[in-house]
Scaffold this motif. Structure first.
Motif, PDB file in Angstrom:
ATOM      1  N   VAL A  36       0.734  -1.347  -0.135  1.00 47.70           N
ATOM      2  CA  VAL A  36      -0.209   0.018  -0.007  1.00 47.70           C
ATOM      3  C   VAL A  36       0.935   1.404  -0.137  1.00 47.70           C
ATOM      4  CG1 VAL A  36      -1.818   1.304   1.441  1.00 47.70           C
ATOM      5  CG2 VAL A  36      -2.076  -0.971   0.959  1.00 47.70           C
ATOM      6  N   HIS A  39       2.228   1.792  -3.312  1.00 50.30           N
ATOM      7  CA  HIS A  39       1.131   2.248  -4.611  1.00 50.30           C
ATOM      8  C   HIS A  39       0.824   3.515  -4.047  1.00 50.30           C
ATOM      9  CE1 HIS A  39       0.444  -1.426  -6.873  1.00 50.30           C
ATOM     10  NE2 HIS A  39       1.060  -1.953  -6.063  1.00 50.30           N
ATOM     11  N   ILE A  40       0.683   3.940  -2.802  1.00 54.68           N
ATOM     12  CA  ILE A  40       0.382   5.506  -2.537  1.00 54.68           C
ATOM     13  C   ILE A  40       1.507   6.259  -3.046  1.00 54.68           C
ATOM     14  CG2 ILE A  40       0.155   7.042  -0.798  1.00 54.68           C
ATOM     15  CD1 ILE A  40      -1.732   4.911   0.696  1.00 54.68           C
ATOM     16  N   GLN A  41       2.579   5.684  -3.035  1.00 51.00           N
ATOM     17  CA  GLN A  41       3.691   6.667  -3.607  1.00 51.00           C
ATOM     18  C   GLN A  41       3.911   6.380  -5.085  1.00 51.00           C
ATOM     19  OE1 GLN A  41       6.728   5.623  -0.663  1.00 51.00           O
ATOM     20  NE2 GLN A  41       5.600   6.807   0.725  1.00 51.00           N
ATOM     21  N   ARG A  42       3.091   5.694  -5.713  1.00 50.45           N
ATOM     22  CA  ARG A  42       3.273   5.512  -7.237  1.00 50.45           C
ATOM     23  C   ARG A  42       4.225   4.761  -7.465  1.00 50.45           C
ATOM     24  NH1 ARG A  42       1.165  10.046 -10.805  1.00 50.45           N
ATOM     25  NH2 ARG A  42       0.801   8.307 -12.246  1.00 50.45           N
ATOM     26  N   ARG A  43       4.799   3.670  -6.622  1.00 52.39           N
ATOM     27  CA  ARG A  43       5.829   2.741  -7.034  1.00 52.39           C
ATOM     28  C   ARG A  43       5.572   1.204  -6.747  1.00 52.39           C
ATOM     29  NH1 ARG A  43       7.929   1.596  -1.929  1.00 52.39           N
ATOM     30  NH2 ARG A  43       7.383   2.931  -0.521  1.00 52.39           N
ATOM     31  N   PRO A  44       6.054   0.293  -7.179  1.00 53.80           N
ATOM     32  CA  PRO A  44       5.497  -1.216  -7.059  1.00 53.80           C
ATOM     33  C   PRO A  44       5.442  -1.805  -5.819  1.00 53.80           C
ATOM     34  CG  PRO A  44       7.393  -1.352  -8.417  1.00 53.80           C
ATOM     35  CD  PRO A  44       7.087   0.505  -7.987  1.00 53.80           C
ATOM     36  N   PHE A  47       8.747  -6.524  -4.811  1.00 56.13           N
ATOM     37  CA  PHE A  47       8.440  -6.991  -6.011  1.00 56.13           C
ATOM     38  C   PHE A  47       9.383  -8.331  -6.630  1.00 56.13           C
ATOM     39  CE2 PHE A  47       6.958  -7.366 -10.533  1.00 56.13           C
ATOM     40  CZ  PHE A  47       5.784  -6.860 -10.475  1.00 56.13           C
ATOM     41  N   GLU A  48      10.610  -8.342  -5.956  1.00 57.34           N
ATOM     42  CA  GLU A  48      11.244  -9.215  -6.588  1.00 57.34           C
ATOM     43  C   GLU A  48      11.545 -10.537  -5.922  1.00 57.34           C
ATOM     44  OE1 GLU A  48      13.185  -8.457  -9.014  1.00 57.34           O
ATOM     45  OE2 GLU A  48      12.113  -6.449  -9.110  1.00 57.34           O
ATOM     46  N   TRP A 284      -3.685   3.350   5.410  1.00 56.82           N
ATOM     47  CA  TRP A 284      -4.029   4.519   4.348  1.00 56.82           C
ATOM     48  C   TRP A 284      -3.617   5.826   5.159  1.00 56.82           C
ATOM     49  CZ3 TRP A 284      -9.418   5.623   2.415  1.00 56.82           C
ATOM     50  CH2 TRP A 284      -9.383   6.620   1.344  1.00 56.82           C
ATOM     51  N   TRP A 287       0.012   6.323   5.502  1.00 56.35           N
ATOM     52  CA  TRP A 287       0.905   6.801   4.306  1.00 56.35           C
ATOM     53  C   TRP A 287       0.216   8.365   3.933  1.00 56.35           C
ATOM     54  CZ3 TRP A 287       5.519   5.285   4.521  1.00 56.35           C
ATOM     55  CH2 TRP A 287       5.808   4.016   4.929  1.00 56.35           C
TER      56      TRP A 287
END
Lengths: 323, 195
Positions: A36, A39-44, A47-48, A284, A287
């Motif tokens: 979350v 995504h709130i900071q517009r990054r994934p 992921f690895e 939510w 962040w």
């Protein structure tokens, strides 16, 4: 063999189940929080490790377990290591009276609510000991903050819970849940919206979650009370924080949002779904909002939440007496 | 009056919390702006304004030779001293030419001594010192130097950052010509994701 009381066995099983539940939820929440946040900071987000970073919390856990346990010089070793245990152990107890489903309750207590409120207070002591025992200025500052914050926020929390207790006439969480209907407008939240908001805000303060995370306050106090903890010492606090989040959300769901009652199919899934919605809101909030200043934190509590909670309680008392 | 206003201020302040939540909620739903680097690389449009290590600009007709006139403006403008240029020297006249010049001078004719060509023979650039401030680019009189779009430049060796820009330009020019010869402009695999 027949000497072992059944009740004891039941509690033991419940505790083991709760421990598993807390551990599993810890993993899920760590993943959720980081995703979350990402995504709130517009990054994934993670992921690895594994597909979409699903195994990241496991990797984190392995790292934490594998790290050296380090006691700082001149620290009070006993208190220092007592604190993380003291912060985590009572949390398991808090899950016992929670009504997860119509029959799914660890221990159906008449004073379940009281038990939760009483034992959640131990967390403050653990934080205080951690800060004091680690012989670190940031630790002691964090601990001092945690104590004054938790003491302050416990009052509106209790008052808002009392309003529900007045209304339903019970401290048994299962009974409170059973008293609510299946549909959202039959939930206590509709009757006591103010109490719900006060409870939720105070719960954020109680669990030291942002925007009230002054006890940790990364940018001011490094990590506050757990600055000196490494490995699982920190891991215990971490787990306790997430477990406490689940507890306050569960209590909020049981008291205000109808617990396991839900449209069409009553059951534990409704309880879990509601808890997770509340947890998501908490993440939510974290962040979104910056940390409040300490005077703002206490002003908010003493000047707004306290009087409002008292007012709400008085009105509730009048109304219940009259009806 | 003031007390009421104060209370109203606080209550209306609550709305700002909702506004904040709306903003982060929207960002949560929005498309991500980061790339998964090994699997995706940056597109050209995303590289606009990017300041990579310096590179020389070739002459429009001869891309392998630099526009640079070796005026040393960039060297004196650089605050970190990361550029060093060696100017081209005048070609040394041979014995016969010297003799011819001497004779011409004696005859009272005007002699044109060979001048140094206005070009660098060496253009060294130390990226490890460069702060990418752009003073050299701004001060260049002929626009012979610019930031490259070399995003993924990394090395574990310090010496890899000491770059011979003339050589790099030559290689680049050759590659361009080659690509032109193949009449299929093949840019190295870029732009797997437009942003």
């Amino acid at each position: 063999m027949s000497q072992i009381p059944v009740e004891l066995v039941k509690i033991l099983i419940a505790l083991v189940a709760v421990a598993a539940f807390v551990g599993l939820n810890g993993l899920v929440l760590v993943y959720l929080e980081r995703k979350v946040a990402g995504h709130i900071q517009r990054r994934p987000g993670p992921f690895e490790v594994g597909p979409h970073g699903l195994l990241q919390p496991l990797a984190d856990a392995v790292k934490l377990i594998g790290k050296q346990l380090f006691t700082p010089k001149n620290a009070d070793g006993f208190l220092f290591w007592l604190a993380p245990i003291l912060s985590f152990m009572p949390v398991l107890l808090l899950f016992l009276p929670l009504p997860f489903g119509p029959k799914l309750t660890g221990m159906n207590l008449n004073l379940g609510l009281l038990l939760i409120l009483a034992f959640s207070g131990l967390n403050v002591l653990a934080t205080c000991l951690a800060g004091w025992g680690s012989n670190n200025k940031y630790g002691i500052l964090g601990a001092a903050r945690a104590v004054s914050q938790s003491v302050a926020y416990e009052i509106p929390l209790l008052l808002s819970v009392l309003a529900i207790a007045f209304q339903t006439g019970s401290l048994n969480l299962s009974e409170v849940v059973a008293g609510q209907g299946s549909w959202p407008w039959q939930w206590n939240f509709m009757v006591q919206p103010l109490a719900f908001i006060i409870f939720f805000v105070s719960a954020l303060g109680e669990t030291n979650r942002a925007p009230f995370d002054l006890a940790e306050a990364e940018s001011e106090l490094t990590a506050g009370f757990h600055t000196e903890y490494s490995g699982m010492g920190f891991g215990m606090f971490f787990l306790a924080e997430y477990a406490n989040m689940i507890v306050v959300c569960s209590v909020a769901v049981a008291l205000f949002l109808g617990g396991w009652n839900g449209p069409f199919f009553d059951g534990a899934w409704w309880f879990l779904a509601k808890v997770y919605v509340l947890l998501l809101v908490m993440i939510w909030l974290r962040w979104t909002f910056p940390r409040v200043r300490f005077d703002q934190l206490l002003n908010l509590n003493w000047k707004w939440l306290m009087p409002l909670a008292l007012l709400n309680l008085l009105i509730t008392a009048f109304v219940t007496k009259l009806s | 009056m003031t007390a009421i206003k104060k209370i109203w201020d606080n209550v209306s302040g609550l709305w700002s919390l909702v506004v904040g939540l709306k903003i982060t909620g929207k960002a949560f739903m929005d498309k991500q702006v980061t790339l998964h680097y090994p699997r995706e690389t940056v597109s050209d449009s995303q590289l606009e304004g990017f300041r990579g290590p310096l590179e020389l600009v070739g002459k429009p007709k001869v891309p392998a030779s630099p526009k640079c006139i070796a005026c040393m403006m960039c060297v004196s403008a650089c605050p970190s001293g990361c550029i060093s240029i060696t100017k081209a020297k005048a070609p040394k006249p041979t014995e016969a030419e010297l003799q011819a010049m001497k004779e011409a001078e004696e005859r009272g004719e005007k002699v044109v001594k060979p001048k140094a060509p206005k070009e660098p023979t060496k253009f060294m650039y130390d990226f490890s010192l460069c702060s990418l401030c752009g003073s050299c680019v701004e001060n260049c009189a002929v626009g012979a130097i610019r930031f490259s779009d070399n995003v993924y430049f990394a090395s574990t060796d310090r010496n890899a950052f000491k770059m011979d820009l003339l050589y790099r330009l030559e290689v680049k020019g050759q590659r361009q010509e080659q690509a032109k010869a193949e009449s299929a402009p093949q840019e190295p695999e870029k732009s797997t994701k437009e942003g």
